[in-house]
Design an enzyme around this catalytic site. Structure first.
Site, PDB file in Angstrom:
ATOM      1  N   GLY A   1       2.451   2.147  10.860  1.00  0.00           N
ATOM      2  CA  GLY A   1       3.478   3.194  10.804  1.00  0.00           C
ATOM      3  C   GLY A   1       4.143   3.514  12.126  1.00  0.00           C
ATOM      4  O   GLY A   1       4.836   4.519  12.238  1.00  0.00           O
TER       5      GLY A   1
ATOM      6  N   GLU B   1      -5.625  -4.905  10.315  1.00  0.00           N
ATOM      7  CA  GLU B   1      -4.622  -3.878  10.568  1.00  0.00           C
ATOM      8  C   GLU B   1      -4.974  -3.109  11.847  1.00  0.00           C
ATOM      9  O   GLU B   1      -5.811  -2.196  11.804  1.00  0.00           O
ATOM     10  CB  GLU B   1      -4.559  -2.886   9.402  1.00  0.00           C
ATOM     11  CG  GLU B   1      -4.153  -3.503   8.078  1.00  0.00           C
ATOM     12  CD  GLU B   1      -3.542  -2.461   7.156  1.00  0.00           C
ATOM     13  OE1 GLU B   1      -2.440  -2.696   6.676  1.00  0.00           O
ATOM     14  OE2 GLU B   1      -4.165  -1.403   6.946  1.00  0.00           O
TER      15      GLU B   1
ATOM     16  N   GLY C   1       2.785  -1.167   4.283  1.00  0.00           N
ATOM     17  CA  GLY C   1       2.837   0.246   3.917  1.00  0.00           C
ATOM     18  C   GLY C   1       4.264   0.664   3.626  1.00  0.00           C
ATOM     19  O   GLY C   1       4.803   0.407   2.548  1.00  0.00           O
TER      20      GLY C   1
ATOM     21  N   SER D   1       3.193  -2.247  10.406  1.00  0.00           N
ATOM     22  CA  SER D   1       4.617  -2.346  10.741  1.00  0.00           C
ATOM     23  C   SER D   1       5.232  -3.691  10.384  1.00  0.00           C
ATOM     24  O   SER D   1       6.114  -4.178  11.094  1.00  0.00           O
ATOM     25  CB  SER D   1       4.841  -2.022  12.224  1.00  0.00           C
ATOM     26  OG  SER D   1       4.493  -0.670  12.491  1.00  0.00           O
TER      27      SER D   1
ATOM     28  N   GLU E   1      -7.015   4.871   7.406  1.00  0.00           N
ATOM     29  CA  GLU E   1      -6.783   6.271   7.023  1.00  0.00           C
ATOM     30  C   GLU E   1      -7.958   6.816   6.224  1.00  0.00           C
ATOM     31  O   GLU E   1      -8.281   8.004   6.311  1.00  0.00           O
ATOM     32  CB  GLU E   1      -5.449   6.376   6.251  1.00  0.00           C
ATOM     33  CG  GLU E   1      -4.262   6.223   7.208  1.00  0.00           C
ATOM     34  CD  GLU E   1      -3.026   5.593   6.604  1.00  0.00           C
ATOM     35  OE1 GLU E   1      -2.889   5.568   5.369  1.00  0.00           O
ATOM     36  OE2 GLU E   1      -2.184   5.116   7.384  1.00  0.00           O
TER      37      GLU E   1
ATOM     38  N   HIS F   1      -9.522   1.078   4.607  1.00  0.00           N
ATOM     39  CA  HIS F   1      -8.279   1.359   5.337  1.00  0.00           C
ATOM     40  C   HIS F   1      -8.572   2.399   6.429  1.00  0.00           C
ATOM     41  O   HIS F   1      -9.361   3.317   6.230  1.00  0.00           O
ATOM     42  CB  HIS F   1      -7.206   1.871   4.374  1.00  0.00           C
ATOM     43  CG  HIS F   1      -5.856   1.912   5.019  1.00  0.00           C
ATOM     44  ND1 HIS F   1      -5.487   2.924   5.863  1.00  0.00           N
ATOM     45  CD2 HIS F   1      -4.811   1.044   4.982  1.00  0.00           C
ATOM     46  CE1 HIS F   1      -4.258   2.690   6.315  1.00  0.00           C
ATOM     47  NE2 HIS F   1      -3.829   1.553   5.784  1.00  0.00           N
TER      48      HIS F   1
ATOM     49  N   ASN G   1       0.866  -1.176   0.000  1.00  0.00           N
ATOM     50  CA  ASN G   1       0.000   0.000   0.000  1.00  0.00           C
ATOM     51  C   ASN G   1       0.906   1.231   0.000  1.00  0.00           C
ATOM     52  O   ASN G   1       1.486   1.570   1.032  1.00  0.00           O
ATOM     53  CB  ASN G   1      -0.886  -0.028   1.252  1.00  0.00           C
ATOM     54  CG  ASN G   1      -1.709   1.241   1.418  1.00  0.00           C
ATOM     55  OD1 ASN G   1      -1.790   2.061   0.508  1.00  0.00           O
ATOM     56  ND2 ASN G   1      -2.321   1.396   2.582  1.00  0.00           N
TER      57      ASN G   1
ATOM     58  N   LYS H   1       0.076   4.262  -0.360  1.00  0.00           N
ATOM     59  CA  LYS H   1      -0.581   5.460   0.188  1.00  0.00           C
ATOM     60  C   LYS H   1      -0.292   6.664  -0.741  1.00  0.00           C
ATOM     61  O   LYS H   1      -0.261   6.496  -1.946  1.00  0.00           O
ATOM     62  CB  LYS H   1      -0.129   5.704   1.630  1.00  0.00           C
ATOM     63  CG  LYS H   1      -0.280   4.438   2.489  1.00  0.00           C
ATOM     64  CD  LYS H   1      -0.067   4.661   3.947  1.00  0.00           C
ATOM     65  CE  LYS H   1      -0.231   3.325   4.686  1.00  0.00           C
ATOM     66  NZ  LYS H   1      -0.152   3.463   6.123  1.00  0.00           N
TER      67      LYS H   1
HETATM   68  P1  PGA Z   1       2.804   0.231   7.615  1.00  0.00           P
HETATM   69  O1  PGA Z   1       1.334   0.494   6.985  1.00  0.00           O
HETATM   70  O2  PGA Z   1       3.314  -1.077   7.040  1.00  0.00           O
HETATM   71  O3  PGA Z   1       3.617   1.405   7.170  1.00  0.00           O
HETATM   72  O4  PGA Z   1       2.639   0.145   9.099  1.00  0.00           O
HETATM   73  C1  PGA Z   1       0.430  -0.561   6.778  1.00  0.00           C
HETATM   74  C2  PGA Z   1      -0.840  -0.036   6.167  1.00  0.00           C
HETATM   75  O5  PGA Z   1      -1.323   1.031   6.560  1.00  0.00           O
HETATM   76  O6  PGA Z   1      -1.413  -0.693   5.261  1.00  0.00           O
END
Ligand code: PGA
Length: 248
Positions: free
Chosen positions: A169, A163, A229, A208, A95, A93, A9, A11
């Protein structure tokens, strides 16, 4: 057995120079033993599809609108993603839920539109830090999944991503037994909703995932891959994660 999937992803990251990362992935994984999906910003979808050519790396969107067209400035319809060459779309997601107020009802409508357009849906669920601390994880995930999964979902084109919002993140990851418990509960709901087909729906962990922890995470029961991500932005970081999944 569910298919194994390594999904990236990106983003709101990436421009034309980022296509070099795809070249590096293709060079390192000429015949991948797992499914690889990259979900770049919408501006890169078509270019990435053309760039990938015949290699099996799939390309996905990061959201879609529930309508097929209309007066929705800034939005993108599922058939538009499909026409651009996307085969997948991430929906729900955290976000999107936070930044754009997307509720389970909205996500369910988006999923219906995505299935109708022939896309595979990577449906995200996960609890916030406050919900985790209040030990509401199982209830939240069950409610999100139950309410956002359309009654007529296409099981062969469905992927779930668990998630935890507090793990995205942050470098934080739940303990193995916590991931196992949530993925097991999701598997149970998929069985209830989809019958035998629920056994084959891949359940990804996201939050993460890094080269350092990927093998451990892929060893957990009912973890069929990852939604990645930050570590998916460079082939150098994503490639070891793909290898870990191939060897799991
Ligand atoms: P991350 O994000 O691997 O940077 O923690 C995962 C995601 O939001 O899909």
């Amino acid at each position: 057995m569910p298919r194994k999937i390594a999904a990236g992803n990106w983003k709101m990251h990436g421009d034309s120079a980022s296509l070099a990362e795809i070249d590096a992935l293709i060079a390192t994984h000429p015949t991948p033993a797992v499914e690889i999906v990259i979900c770049p910003p919408a501006t890169l979808i078509h270019r990435m599809v053309c760039h990938i050519g015949a290699h099996p790396i799939a390309v996905g969107g990061q959201t879609c609108h529930a309508a097929v067209k209309g007066a929705h400035t800034g939005d993108i319809a599922a058939p538009m993603l499909a026409e651009a060459g996307a085969t997948h779309v991430i929906l729900g997601h955290s976000e999107r839920r936070t930044d754009h107020g997307e509720s389970d009802v909205i996500i369910c409508a988006q999923a219906r539109a995505a299935f109708a357009a022939g896309l595979s849906v990577i449906l995200c669920v996960g609890e916030t830090e406050a919900q985790y601390t209040a030990r509401q994880t199982q209830a939240i995930v069950a409610a999100q999944l139950t309410q956002s999964l359309p009654q007529d979902a296409t099981p062969t084109r469905l992927v779930i991503a668990y998630e935890p919002v507090w793990a995205i993140g942050t470098g934080l990851v739940p303990q193995n037994h916590e991931i196992a418990a949530v993925h097991g509960a999701i598997r149970g709901i998929l069985h209830e909703r989809l019958g035998a087909a629920g056994a084959a729906v891949p359940i990804l962990y996201g939050g993460s995932v890094k080269p350092e922890n990927a093998a451990m995470i892929f060893g957990i029961a009912n973890v069929d891959g990852a939604l990645v991500g930050g570590a998916s932005l460079s082939a150098a970081a994503f490639s070891p994660i793909i290898h870990a999944l191939e060897n799991a």
